[in-house]
Motif scaffolding. Sequence first.
Motif, PDB file in Angstrom:
ATOM      1  N   PRO A  26       0.795  -1.215   0.058  1.00 20.87           N
ATOM      2  CA  PRO A  26      -0.093   0.084  -0.120  1.00 20.87           C
ATOM      3  C   PRO A  26       0.808   1.157   0.069  1.00 20.87           C
ATOM      4  CG  PRO A  26       0.177  -0.715   2.137  1.00 20.87           C
ATOM      5  CD  PRO A  26       0.867  -1.964   1.226  1.00 20.87           C
TER       6      PRO A  26
ATOM      7  N   SER B 174       1.577  -4.159   7.320  1.00 27.06           N
ATOM      8  CA  SER B 174       0.104  -4.229   6.712  1.00 27.06           C
ATOM      9  C   SER B 174      -0.125  -5.583   6.183  1.00 27.06           C
ATOM     10  CB  SER B 174      -0.051  -3.239   5.912  1.00 27.06           C
ATOM     11  OG  SER B 174       0.872  -3.289   4.437  1.00 27.06           O
TER      12      SER B 174
ATOM     13  N   GLU C  48      -1.936   5.595   2.349  1.00 25.80           N
ATOM     14  CA  GLU C  48      -2.635   4.555   3.170  1.00 25.80           C
ATOM     15  C   GLU C  48      -2.115   4.433   4.627  1.00 25.80           C
ATOM     16  OE1 GLU C  48      -3.994   1.127   1.009  1.00 25.80           O
ATOM     17  OE2 GLU C  48      -4.671   2.370  -0.881  1.00 25.80           O
ATOM     18  N   ARG C  49      -1.064   4.757   4.719  1.00 26.27           N
ATOM     19  CA  ARG C  49      -0.334   4.432   6.058  1.00 26.27           C
ATOM     20  C   ARG C  49       0.680   5.561   6.416  1.00 26.27           C
ATOM     21  NH1 ARG C  49      -2.005   0.066   4.499  1.00 26.27           N
ATOM     22  NH2 ARG C  49      -3.272  -1.474   5.841  1.00 26.27           N
TER      23      ARG C  49
ATOM     24  N   LEU D  20      -5.887   7.875   9.138  1.00 29.21           N
ATOM     25  CA  LEU D  20      -4.902   6.622   8.548  1.00 29.21           C
ATOM     26  C   LEU D  20      -4.149   5.826   9.707  1.00 29.21           C
ATOM     27  CD1 LEU D  20      -3.096   8.239   5.505  1.00 29.21           C
ATOM     28  CD2 LEU D  20      -5.159   6.749   5.627  1.00 29.21           C
TER      29      LEU D  20
ATOM     30  N   GLN E 290      -1.327   9.400  -2.532  1.00 29.92           N
ATOM     31  CA  GLN E 290      -2.252   9.333  -1.361  1.00 29.92           C
ATOM     32  C   GLN E 290      -2.065   8.320  -0.705  1.00 29.92           C
ATOM     33  OE1 GLN E 290      -4.975  11.405  -1.203  1.00 29.92           O
ATOM     34  NE2 GLN E 290      -4.108  12.566  -3.129  1.00 29.92           N
TER      35      GLN E 290
END
Length: 802
Positions: free
Chosen positions: A423, A797, A478-479, A503, A476
């Motif tokens: 991600p 993740s 995600e973490r 996030l 963008q």
Amino acid sequence: MISLTESRPLHVEHLRVRGLVQGVGFRPHVWHLAHSLGCLGDVRNDGDGVLIRLWAPDTKTADTFCQRLRADSPPLARIDALERSRQPAQSSAPPPTTDFQIIASAATEVHTGLVPDAATCPACAAEIGQLGNRRHRYPFTNCTHCGPRLSIVRAIPYDRANTSMACFPLCPDCLAEYNNPANRRFHAQPNACPMCGPRLWLEDSSGQMLDPADLDAEDAIAAASRLISRGQILAIKGIGGFHLACDATNSQAVARLRQRKARDAKPFALMARDLDVIRRYCAVSAQEAALLQSPAAPIVLLECRHSEPDQPSLAPGIAPGQTSLGFMLPYSPLHLLLLAHWERPLVMTSGNRSDEPQAIDNADARTRLAPLADALLLHDRDILNRLDDSVARVDAGQPRLLRRARGLAPAPLLVPEGFHQAPPVLALGGELKNTFCLLDAPRLILSQHLGDLDEPATLREFERTLRLYRELFQHQPERIAVDQHPDYRSSAFGRHLAAELALPLIEVQHHHAHIAAVLAENAWPRDAGSVLGLALDGLGYGSDGTLWGGELLRADYQGFTRLGWLRPTPLPGGDRAAKEPWRNLLAQIHTAFGWDQACAQWPLLTRLPGLTEAPIPALLRIMDAGINAPLSSSTGRLFDAVAAALGVCTKSIAYEGQAAMELETLARAGSGASRTPNSAGYPFARLHRPEGIQLDPAPMWQALLDDLSQGLPPARIAARFHQGLATALTELSLDLAREQGLDTLALSGGSFQNRILLGSVVHQAERAGLRVLAHSRVPSNDGGIALGQALIAAAASPRPAH
């Protein structure tokens, strides 16, 4: 060329080229190649890189096209992937009716890289020196093979409208070059000439324009050179920011520059006209020459050599306490013209007061640099993105970066195997030497060096540059990944951002990030298993709440186990211990022997500079009580303590790492002495604790203080310390690797910028059969930890189902 009346079917392919392929003359390269092979079609830039639609006479021609596309790429291009998609000839769109074409860029989601700024190419350098050429002495000459990129861009695709050149309409001659695929300036976005491009002028520190004719000079650059030769200090607007320049052989000018810049001791960078000038002052190997002459044109640290009797000596204030100098070659037309007639180097240091960000715009320079400079050489092309000079040197047989900035950022690295479905992650780095990293598989985009975030102006620059990168690369996350330290400004910013964007926040231990960074740089696959990581630095927040800095870790991207470390020692006064080496000496001796007992055995301790005026009883009490004296296993503070014992930076340091750097310089002088019974490395002991093995420096201090008491030269003592520490660390690494069943040793942390330590550990470990991973393209200091943070956060993740 294919005839459109031919009845035989054509071989049709769509080619997707990913990598650094925009703004480097890649489309003209495709155009020339297609013409030479008789192909039709078109090529364009878009957010994914370059898209080629190819109509070839046959499959063999298409294969040849792809082979030559890779083999003959332009100098600044880097192809990371070439994806071929065969199209049915009957169902595909018809080829262009006239020729192979270069078509307009498509505005799509950004997935391509941005090429770093590049030093002036030989062809442009020849033009500015050629009488009668319309670009003779024009300081903004460039082409697709060189010139500004990141410093002038505000968006991707990299087109002129998205750069600070948008306000300079092309004249007919430049427009003809820009539109001609056969010209090396085809779609060179900063293309310009004296008729249509930026202009340059000289003014004094009060803002008054200076007429070059009054200085008997043909233009502002020649006038600036005259002023420097007269002993003046100039502020010069360059590619990624301002420099302060003066004659490096003028002791008075160098001393004035130090006083005005409030930079007491940190070495100044130098710029010389060519390699011949540099070789008058330093030894230059083939690898070092290649670094200096590369498109990145970094500052390269070189070993000094004795000056010839007939050449001017450098001012003693250039690099106090050092036997190496940081040299770079002129990397812009302005610099080439300025140094054209100089047979000696110029100081070319960042345009700022110490610890502040480099000035980049004229108004800021007039405010901040006018008090430091006697005159300012300005121009009207805006610098949109600040870029310090990159710094490199050759260590342990290969080039290694100490600072990654102009010429190198933001060229991406590729994620290791196993991370291609990771991600998007935003990793915010550390407090000192800050960089941040955007993970957007398959790319890892590490920002340029931003500096120390405890300076408010640098923190603002960090926030501004982060916004730019997120917009530039349409990132963008995600973490969000941050350092575990509770007080780092980058971590506080990341916590706030993660909360704002809702996030997940991943807090990463500092030294785990160091080891993950060196794994990533060396393309260690996600599932390749653990390595033994040796992380040595000033300090990082440990998982147990103490300050770590001399760590042996079993580590992979998913986690780590601490196996060994330097014996913890108090830091009396907390942060002050990092700036006053004598505090670390006091703590080391008190921890090893007790201060009073040590003074009885080695009376010279009471006479060492720095300790004679220290409030020793009060400091002993706070260490014994554990008040404002946090425990630390820091390698950097051990170096500081040894430096203080040998009379190096005893009272305070003027810049981060000064004591360790000067101690290394001393050791290099001592390591060449003939071997005697006293020349072996000092011993360290091992203390076996339930949680791991501590490397105890007490035996080292016993031997060192004995040698010091017996009058052994400090240089020899410094050499014995370096060798002993390297041997102790390597032997413990070998034993732990065997115990853990590991065959790879990964080295990271700022202490591995020490050439003696790095070279000795690499040599001993490889000789014993370990595979050694070390940094090369990413700094081993905190400038690289954002890279490790990003991959640790991605590995933490859940992996997608297949």
